[in-house]
Every structure is written in C-alpha cells, then in structure tokens.
Design a protein around this motif. Structure first.
Motif, PDB file in Angstrom:
ATOM      1  N   ASP A  70      -1.801   2.164  -3.603  1.00 25.37           N
ATOM      2  CA  ASP A  70      -0.519   2.141  -2.891  1.00 25.37           C
ATOM      3  C   ASP A  70      -0.692   1.629  -1.459  1.00 25.37           C
ATOM      4  O   ASP A  70       0.123   0.855  -0.957  1.00 25.37           O
ATOM      5  N   THR A  71      -1.762   2.045  -0.795  1.00 32.51           N
ATOM      6  CA  THR A  71      -2.064   1.563   0.549  1.00 32.51           C
ATOM      7  C   THR A  71      -2.355   0.064   0.519  1.00 32.51           C
ATOM      8  O   THR A  71      -1.913  -0.689   1.393  1.00 32.51           O
ATOM      9  N   MET A  72      -3.078  -0.355  -0.493  1.00 30.59           N
ATOM     10  CA  MET A  72      -3.386  -1.772  -0.662  1.00 30.59           C
ATOM     11  C   MET A  72      -2.091  -2.576  -0.837  1.00 30.59           C
ATOM     12  O   MET A  72      -1.917  -3.627  -0.221  1.00 30.59           O
ATOM     13  N   LEU A  73      -1.172  -2.062  -1.662  1.00 30.47           N
ATOM     14  CA  LEU A  73       0.110  -2.731  -1.881  1.00 30.47           C
ATOM     15  C   LEU A  73       0.902  -2.809  -0.585  1.00 30.47           C
ATOM     16  O   LEU A  73       1.444  -3.856  -0.247  1.00 30.47           O
ATOM     17  N   GLN A  74       0.972  -1.710   0.158  1.00 26.24           N
ATOM     18  CA  GLN A  74       1.710  -1.708   1.427  1.00 26.24           C
ATOM     19  C   GLN A  74       1.147  -2.752   2.384  1.00 26.24           C
ATOM     20  O   GLN A  74       1.889  -3.475   3.037  1.00 26.24           O
ATOM     21  N   SER A  75      -0.161  -2.862   2.448  1.00 25.87           N
ATOM     22  CA  SER A  75      -0.812  -3.847   3.305  1.00 25.87           C
ATOM     23  C   SER A  75      -0.454  -5.272   2.883  1.00 25.87           C
ATOM     24  O   SER A  75      -0.161  -6.127   3.721  1.00 25.87           O
ATOM     25  N   GLU A 130      -1.851  -0.377 -12.016  1.00 22.51           N
ATOM     26  CA  GLU A 130      -0.451  -0.749 -11.845  1.00 22.51           C
ATOM     27  C   GLU A 130       0.228   0.314 -10.983  1.00 22.51           C
ATOM     28  O   GLU A 130       0.043   1.506 -11.199  1.00 22.51           O
ATOM     29  N   THR A 131       0.978  -0.149  -9.990  1.00 16.72           N
ATOM     30  CA  THR A 131       1.721   0.743  -9.119  1.00 16.72           C
ATOM     31  C   THR A 131       2.952   0.012  -8.617  1.00 16.72           C
ATOM     32  O   THR A 131       3.097  -1.190  -8.837  1.00 16.72           O
ATOM     33  N   SER A 132       3.830   0.734  -7.950  1.00 13.79           N
ATOM     34  CA  SER A 132       5.011   0.088  -7.375  1.00 13.79           C
ATOM     35  C   SER A 132       5.401   0.810  -6.100  1.00 13.79           C
ATOM     36  O   SER A 132       5.062   1.976  -5.887  1.00 13.79           O
ATOM     37  N   LEU A 133       6.129   0.078  -5.278  1.00 14.81           N
ATOM     38  CA  LEU A 133       6.650   0.605  -4.025  1.00 14.81           C
ATOM     39  C   LEU A 133       8.041   0.006  -3.862  1.00 14.81           C
ATOM     40  O   LEU A 133       8.168  -1.214  -3.711  1.00 14.81           O
ATOM     41  N   GLY A 134       9.066   0.835  -3.955  1.00  6.06           N
ATOM     42  CA  GLY A 134      10.427   0.319  -3.948  1.00  6.06           C
ATOM     43  C   GLY A 134      10.627  -0.564  -5.157  1.00  6.06           C
ATOM     44  O   GLY A 134      10.327  -0.171  -6.283  1.00  6.06           O
ATOM     45  N   ASP A 135      11.084  -1.785  -4.923  1.00  8.49           N
ATOM     46  CA  ASP A 135      11.306  -2.740  -6.015  1.00  8.49           C
ATOM     47  C   ASP A 135      10.138  -3.701  -6.206  1.00  8.49           C
ATOM     48  O   ASP A 135      10.257  -4.693  -6.925  1.00  8.49           O
ATOM     49  N   ILE A 136       9.010  -3.421  -5.570  1.00  6.62           N
ATOM     50  CA  ILE A 136       7.835  -4.290  -5.690  1.00  6.62           C
ATOM     51  C   ILE A 136       6.820  -3.634  -6.621  1.00  6.62           C
ATOM     52  O   ILE A 136       6.441  -2.481  -6.444  1.00  6.62           O
ATOM     53  N   ARG A 137       6.387  -4.388  -7.614  1.00  7.69           N
ATOM     54  CA  ARG A 137       5.397  -3.928  -8.589  1.00  7.69           C
ATOM     55  C   ARG A 137       4.088  -4.667  -8.326  1.00  7.69           C
ATOM     56  O   ARG A 137       4.096  -5.869  -8.029  1.00  7.69           O
ATOM     57  N   PHE A 138       2.972  -3.966  -8.423  1.00  8.09           N
ATOM     58  CA  PHE A 138       1.655  -4.544  -8.196  1.00  8.09           C
ATOM     59  C   PHE A 138       0.767  -4.132  -9.361  1.00  8.09           C
ATOM     60  O   PHE A 138       0.604  -2.951  -9.641  1.00  8.09           O
ATOM     61  N   PHE A 139       0.211  -5.121 -10.058  1.00  9.31           N
ATOM     62  CA  PHE A 139      -0.631  -4.822 -11.208  1.00  9.31           C
ATOM     63  C   PHE A 139      -1.767  -5.831 -11.291  1.00  9.31           C
ATOM     64  O   PHE A 139      -1.647  -6.949 -10.782  1.00  9.31           O
ATOM     65  N   GLY A 140      -2.875  -5.413 -11.889  1.00  6.18           N
ATOM     66  CA  GLY A 140      -4.013  -6.306 -12.023  1.00  6.18           C
ATOM     67  C   GLY A 140      -5.257  -5.580 -12.463  1.00  6.18           C
ATOM     68  O   GLY A 140      -5.189  -4.538 -13.109  1.00  6.18           O
ATOM     69  N   GLU A 141      -6.411  -6.145 -12.070  1.00  6.44           N
ATOM     70  CA  GLU A 141      -7.702  -5.615 -12.460  1.00  6.44           C
ATOM     71  C   GLU A 141      -8.557  -5.337 -11.226  1.00  6.44           C
ATOM     72  O   GLU A 141      -8.536  -6.107 -10.272  1.00  6.44           O
TER      73      GLU A 141
END
Length: 122
Positions: A96-101, A16-27
């Motif tokens: 975090d890089t994955m989320l940004q992409s 689980e991570t976040s960037l600004g107001d975007i949250r990204f979570f999973g397996e």
C-alpha cells in the motif's frame, strides 16, 4: 497489504491491492537476500486538478510500474545504482505504501483536462 521479505520465493509471488479507485497488481521477485523487484500495473481513475486551468477532472491511470523494495538501507553493492528503491525496516514490504508512492510520482507530472488538452494541441 504486507508481504514478509523471507516469504518471497525466487520465482515470485503475486500481489494485488487498491487505494481509492486505483488498483495495483503484479509480481514480487526476490533478486537478492535484501532486495525484491516488484513489477506490475497501476490502473484506475484518480481525481486531479488540471495543471493549466485548475478544474477538477478524473485522470485515467494505466501505468506499468517497476520498483524495488530493500530490506533495510539500500546499498549499491553491484555497481548498478537503482533510482526506484523504497526502503522497508520491519521485515516486510508494505504494498500500500508502494502504491501511494507511485501515485504521487504519477501525479507529479503535468496532466490536463480534456478542454486544455485540446487547446495544447492547437
């Protein structure tokens, strides 16, 4: 957030991570010695400019994400070419890089503010 490739078990690990107001979570699940499949959800609000009128608005994000992380160069050894692969070269996956992409890929689609969305339907 970084996860070492060698510490990801075959039965998976939660992230689980976040960037600004975007949250990204999973397996994250190891699918081979050098490949990890990351599935999860990206959700939140993203500032965006309307692709029609250029007005600023908050873009609601609620997307299922499936992306693969390769330890080193990705090579298609199993006959199934993957298009959603991010290569990492330091022994770990940078979530975090994955989320940004994934955010940039999401933003590359056309998105309209509420007013232009109504005009589009007329």
């Amino acid at each position: 957030m970084n996860i070492e490739f060698k510490k990801i078990p075959a039965n998976g690990i939660h992230f689980e991570t976040s960037l600004g107001d975007i949250r990204f979570f999973g397996e994250a699940i190891k699918t081979s010695k050098t490949m990890v499949k990351c599935t999860g959800v990206m959700e939140g609000n993203l500032p965006h400019l309307c692709d029609r009128c250029a007005e600023s608005f908050k873009l609601m994000v609620n997307e299922r994400v499936e992306v693969f992380a390769s330890e080193g160069l990705y090579e298609d050894n199993e006959g199934e070419e993957l298009l959603n692969v991010i290569e990492f070269f330091d022994g770990s996956i940078d979530i975090d890089t994955m989320l940004q992409s994934e955010i940039e890929a999401f933003k590359s689609d056309y998105h309209y503010c509420g007013q232009c969305e109504q005009l589009k339907g007329e």
